[in-house]
Design a protein around this motif. Structure first.
Motif, PDB file in Angstrom:
ATOM      1  N   ILE A 187     -24.545 -29.601 -90.789  1.00 47.91           N
ATOM      2  CA  ILE A 187     -23.845 -28.459 -90.192  1.00 47.91           C
ATOM      3  C   ILE A 187     -24.708 -27.201 -90.173  1.00 47.91           C
ATOM      4  O   ILE A 187     -24.452 -26.283 -89.393  1.00 47.91           O
ATOM      5  CB  ILE A 187     -22.489 -28.170 -90.874  1.00 47.91           C
TER       6      ILE A 187
ATOM      7  N   TYR B  60     -11.735 -35.911 -93.499  1.00 46.27           N
ATOM      8  CA  TYR B  60     -12.681 -34.927 -94.053  1.00 46.27           C
ATOM      9  C   TYR B  60     -12.453 -34.793 -95.547  1.00 46.27           C
ATOM     10  O   TYR B  60     -11.447 -35.256 -96.086  1.00 46.27           O
ATOM     11  CB  TYR B  60     -12.539 -33.566 -93.353  1.00 46.27           C
TER      12      TYR B  60
ATOM     13  N   VAL C 150     -17.143 -34.402 -92.790  1.00 42.00           N
ATOM     14  CA  VAL C 150     -16.155 -34.645 -91.740  1.00 42.00           C
ATOM     15  C   VAL C 150     -16.595 -35.884 -90.976  1.00 42.00           C
ATOM     16  O   VAL C 150     -17.765 -36.011 -90.627  1.00 42.00           O
ATOM     17  CB  VAL C 150     -16.040 -33.442 -90.772  1.00 42.00           C
TER      18      VAL C 150
ATOM     19  N   GLU D 164     -11.849 -35.922 -84.789  1.00 46.18           N
ATOM     20  CA  GLU D 164     -11.958 -35.810 -86.242  1.00 46.18           C
ATOM     21  C   GLU D 164     -10.910 -36.717 -86.874  1.00 46.18           C
ATOM     22  O   GLU D 164      -9.730 -36.577 -86.586  1.00 46.18           O
ATOM     23  CB  GLU D 164     -11.725 -34.369 -86.688  1.00 46.18           C
TER      24      GLU D 164
ATOM     25  N   TYR E 169     -20.519 -35.295 -90.288  1.00 44.73           N
ATOM     26  CA  TYR E 169     -20.991 -33.924 -90.479  1.00 44.73           C
ATOM     27  C   TYR E 169     -21.200 -33.708 -91.970  1.00 44.73           C
ATOM     28  O   TYR E 169     -20.295 -33.936 -92.778  1.00 44.73           O
ATOM     29  CB  TYR E 169     -19.984 -32.921 -89.917  1.00 44.73           C
TER      30      TYR E 169
ATOM     31  N   ARG F 194     -17.103 -24.108 -88.016  1.00 46.77           N
ATOM     32  CA  ARG F 194     -16.054 -25.108 -87.796  1.00 46.77           C
ATOM     33  C   ARG F 194     -15.790 -25.974 -89.031  1.00 46.77           C
ATOM     34  O   ARG F 194     -14.652 -26.275 -89.356  1.00 46.77           O
ATOM     35  CB  ARG F 194     -16.468 -25.981 -86.620  1.00 46.77           C
ATOM     36  N   TYR F 195     -16.868 -26.394 -89.719  1.00 43.57           N
ATOM     37  CA  TYR F 195     -16.731 -27.384 -90.782  1.00 43.57           C
ATOM     38  C   TYR F 195     -17.159 -26.906 -92.167  1.00 43.57           C
ATOM     39  O   TYR F 195     -17.133 -27.692 -93.103  1.00 43.57           O
ATOM     40  CB  TYR F 195     -17.554 -28.629 -90.442  1.00 43.57           C
TER      41      TYR F 195
ATOM     42  N   MET G  18     -14.898 -27.926 -94.928  1.00 38.75           N
ATOM     43  CA  MET G  18     -14.261 -29.240 -94.779  1.00 38.75           C
ATOM     44  C   MET G  18     -15.177 -30.423 -95.091  1.00 38.75           C
ATOM     45  O   MET G  18     -14.684 -31.519 -95.287  1.00 38.75           O
ATOM     46  CB  MET G  18     -13.776 -29.406 -93.324  1.00 38.75           C
ATOM     47  N   ILE G  19     -16.477 -30.223 -95.082  1.00 39.62           N
ATOM     48  CA  ILE G  19     -17.385 -31.372 -95.106  1.00 39.62           C
ATOM     49  C   ILE G  19     -17.241 -32.221 -96.357  1.00 39.62           C
ATOM     50  O   ILE G  19     -16.856 -31.698 -97.397  1.00 39.62           O
ATOM     51  CB  ILE G  19     -18.855 -30.934 -94.915  1.00 39.62           C
TER      52      ILE G  19
END
Length: 82
Positions: free
Chosen positions: A39, A65, A55, A62, A8, A48-49, A52-53
């Protein structure tokens, strides 16, 4: 047996590019298929991400990340292989 890895990402993301290169390095030793997902193509993925990316998802789970760790991904693939 091939392992599907979903990465992601988002555009203009240096960590994402670094993660992709690490995963491509692993493809020399393991049978993997890499799928990249931006994303920003789905609102749910942004929610969701977003923070965090990149990920990395392996077999629907998962596994890492942010700053992706080559050693931990390699260990995970090794366990699956063995």
């Amino acid at each position: 047996m091939e392992t599907e890895i979903v990465l992601y990402t988002k555009k203009d993301c240096p960590l994402c590019q670094e993660a992709k290169e690490l995963i491509e390095t692993l493809s020399y030793d393991y049978e993997i298929v890499i799928r990249e997902k931006d994303i920003y193509e789905e609102d749910e993925l942004i929610e969701r991400y977003g923070l965090m990316i990149p990920v990395v998802e392996m077999d629907g789970e998962e596994v890492d990340y942010g700053k992706i760790d080559l050693f931990s991904l390699s260990n995970r693939l090794q366990k699956k292989k063995g």
